[in-house]
Design an enzyme around this catalytic site. Sequence first.
Site, PDB file in Angstrom:
ATOM      1  N   ILE A   1       4.442  17.363  34.513  1.00  0.00           N
ATOM      2  CA  ILE A   1       5.495  17.593  35.369  1.00  0.00           C
ATOM      3  C   ILE A   1       5.932  19.092  34.920  1.00  0.00           C
ATOM      4  O   ILE A   1       6.847  19.475  35.810  1.00  0.00           O
ATOM      5  CB  ILE A   1       6.647  16.642  35.073  1.00  0.00           C
ATOM      6  CG1 ILE A   1       7.068  17.035  33.603  1.00  0.00           C
ATOM      7  CG2 ILE A   1       6.313  15.302  35.198  1.00  0.00           C
ATOM      8  CD1 ILE A   1       8.565  16.485  33.352  1.00  0.00           C
TER       9      ILE A   1
ATOM     10  N   SER B   1      19.751  10.687  28.512  1.00  0.00           N
ATOM     11  CA  SER B   1      19.989  10.440  27.336  1.00  0.00           C
ATOM     12  C   SER B   1      21.473  10.601  26.876  1.00  0.00           C
ATOM     13  O   SER B   1      22.253  11.076  27.919  1.00  0.00           O
ATOM     14  CB  SER B   1      19.315  11.281  26.571  1.00  0.00           C
ATOM     15  OG  SER B   1      19.932  11.457  25.300  1.00  0.00           O
TER      16      SER B   1
ATOM     17  N   TYR C   1      18.748  20.807  25.361  1.00  0.00           N
ATOM     18  CA  TYR C   1      18.432  19.534  25.716  1.00  0.00           C
ATOM     19  C   TYR C   1      19.489  18.672  26.239  1.00  0.00           C
ATOM     20  O   TYR C   1      19.209  18.055  27.269  1.00  0.00           O
ATOM     21  CB  TYR C   1      17.789  18.869  24.439  1.00  0.00           C
ATOM     22  CG  TYR C   1      17.358  17.358  24.683  1.00  0.00           C
ATOM     23  CD1 TYR C   1      16.207  17.174  25.066  1.00  0.00           C
ATOM     24  CD2 TYR C   1      18.043  16.253  24.199  1.00  0.00           C
ATOM     25  CE1 TYR C   1      15.586  15.756  25.217  1.00  0.00           C
ATOM     26  CE2 TYR C   1      17.746  15.051  24.420  1.00  0.00           C
ATOM     27  CZ  TYR C   1      16.345  14.791  24.855  1.00  0.00           C
ATOM     28  OH  TYR C   1      15.864  13.591  25.041  1.00  0.00           O
TER      29      TYR C   1
ATOM     30  N   VAL D   1      22.216  19.548  28.029  1.00  0.00           N
ATOM     31  CA  VAL D   1      22.440  19.865  29.328  1.00  0.00           C
ATOM     32  C   VAL D   1      21.455  19.437  30.345  1.00  0.00           C
ATOM     33  O   VAL D   1      21.620  19.083  31.353  1.00  0.00           O
ATOM     34  CB  VAL D   1      22.769  21.600  29.577  1.00  0.00           C
ATOM     35  CG1 VAL D   1      22.863  22.072  30.810  1.00  0.00           C
ATOM     36  CG2 VAL D   1      23.988  22.029  28.589  1.00  0.00           C
TER      37      VAL D   1
ATOM     38  N   LYS E   1      19.767  16.962  30.256  1.00  0.00           N
ATOM     39  CA  LYS E   1      19.867  15.576  30.184  1.00  0.00           C
ATOM     40  C   LYS E   1      21.019  15.003  31.110  1.00  0.00           C
ATOM     41  O   LYS E   1      20.907  14.134  32.116  1.00  0.00           O
ATOM     42  CB  LYS E   1      19.926  14.717  29.150  1.00  0.00           C
ATOM     43  CG  LYS E   1      18.529  14.819  28.124  1.00  0.00           C
ATOM     44  CD  LYS E   1      17.313  14.180  29.009  1.00  0.00           C
ATOM     45  CE  LYS E   1      16.217  14.070  28.188  1.00  0.00           C
ATOM     46  NZ  LYS E   1      14.954  13.289  28.952  1.00  0.00           N
TER      47      LYS E   1
ATOM     48  N   VAL F   1      15.792   6.192  19.685  1.00  0.00           N
ATOM     49  CA  VAL F   1      14.648   5.360  19.207  1.00  0.00           C
ATOM     50  C   VAL F   1      13.725   6.197  18.258  1.00  0.00           C
ATOM     51  O   VAL F   1      13.790   7.632  18.411  1.00  0.00           O
ATOM     52  CB  VAL F   1      13.590   5.181  20.826  1.00  0.00           C
ATOM     53  CG1 VAL F   1      12.476   4.371  20.401  1.00  0.00           C
ATOM     54  CG2 VAL F   1      14.768   4.490  21.759  1.00  0.00           C
TER      55      VAL F   1
ATOM     56  N   THR G   1      10.871   7.766  17.440  1.00  0.00           N
ATOM     57  CA  THR G   1       9.769   8.549  18.073  1.00  0.00           C
ATOM     58  C   THR G   1       9.371   9.936  17.413  1.00  0.00           C
ATOM     59  O   THR G   1      10.354  10.617  16.733  1.00  0.00           O
ATOM     60  CB  THR G   1       9.910   8.719  19.569  1.00  0.00           C
ATOM     61  OG1 THR G   1      10.822   9.739  19.900  1.00  0.00           O
ATOM     62  CG2 THR G   1      10.404   7.571  20.254  1.00  0.00           C
TER      63      THR G   1
END
Length: 289
Positions: free
Chosen positions: A86, A158, A210, A212, A214, A245, A247
């Site tokens: 993407i 998020s 990050y 902003v 989201k 989560v 990850t």
Amino acid sequence: MAQFSRIAAVTGANKGIGLAIVRNLALQYPSSAFNNGPLLIYLCARDIGKGKEAVTTLEGDAQLKKAKALAQAGGLTTVKFHKVDINSGSMSDFAGFLEKEHPEGIDMVINNAGIAMEGFNIDVVKQTLGCNYYGTLDISRALLPLIRPGGRLVNLASMVGHLNSKYSAEIRTAFAESKTVEDVTALMKAFTKAVEEGKENERGWPSMGYAVSKSGIVGMTRALALEEKEKGSGVLVNSCCPGFVKTDMTRQRGQKTVDEGAQTPVLLACGDIGGTTGEFWQHEEVIEW
């Protein structure tokens, strides 16, 4: 490929939440109201080797074998890899492929792909917004016209994108009152300009690329939902937070398992959500943005 009644695509799916979404979609689809026959899921990732390895992992997954979820075990679901980045501007290529292979349309798109970078400066902001906001917007725009009436588009956001006190009242109002994609994109541009000038805090923005990005995804998804509603397409468009989560993106600090994180996206993709569109979800329910 007329042998498939439903077609789905999941981006950023070679590991973590994305891979769990593919697995749980295969597990939950047969008992969902969305079940209309065999399902084909395109597991999308930017790395060909890792994407194909992820498909192999699913084919050997004990839970999927026990449930006989995959076609090779007599189940409904087939998983195939397709390269999608993407952040590369190649979404029209994927859209063209889908239109050629499935001229009758597709049914589910779950956009999970994104990045979380360390530090904060203008380069980090531009890369983060470029992938998370603009990349998600581009693939949403490319694939929405292919989704059949009653289909679903799900964008992963998020809770860090929640409109709370990290934003000034003026910025929160601007987000809340945004109605079009152009409105939200203007906010992303304003944030970028403020960071370039070193004035993001005094202009009401947090020093958090990050977060902003989201917030932008939530606002942009809501705007896309309004567009689809006005068109009368019947496509349901929602965003969601999978939760904190464990990850690679959270540096393994999360509290939820990837399967727990997959539940809300899968619900929005094939579950009974009562026709809800344009909302922000967490813990399998609509929450206030």
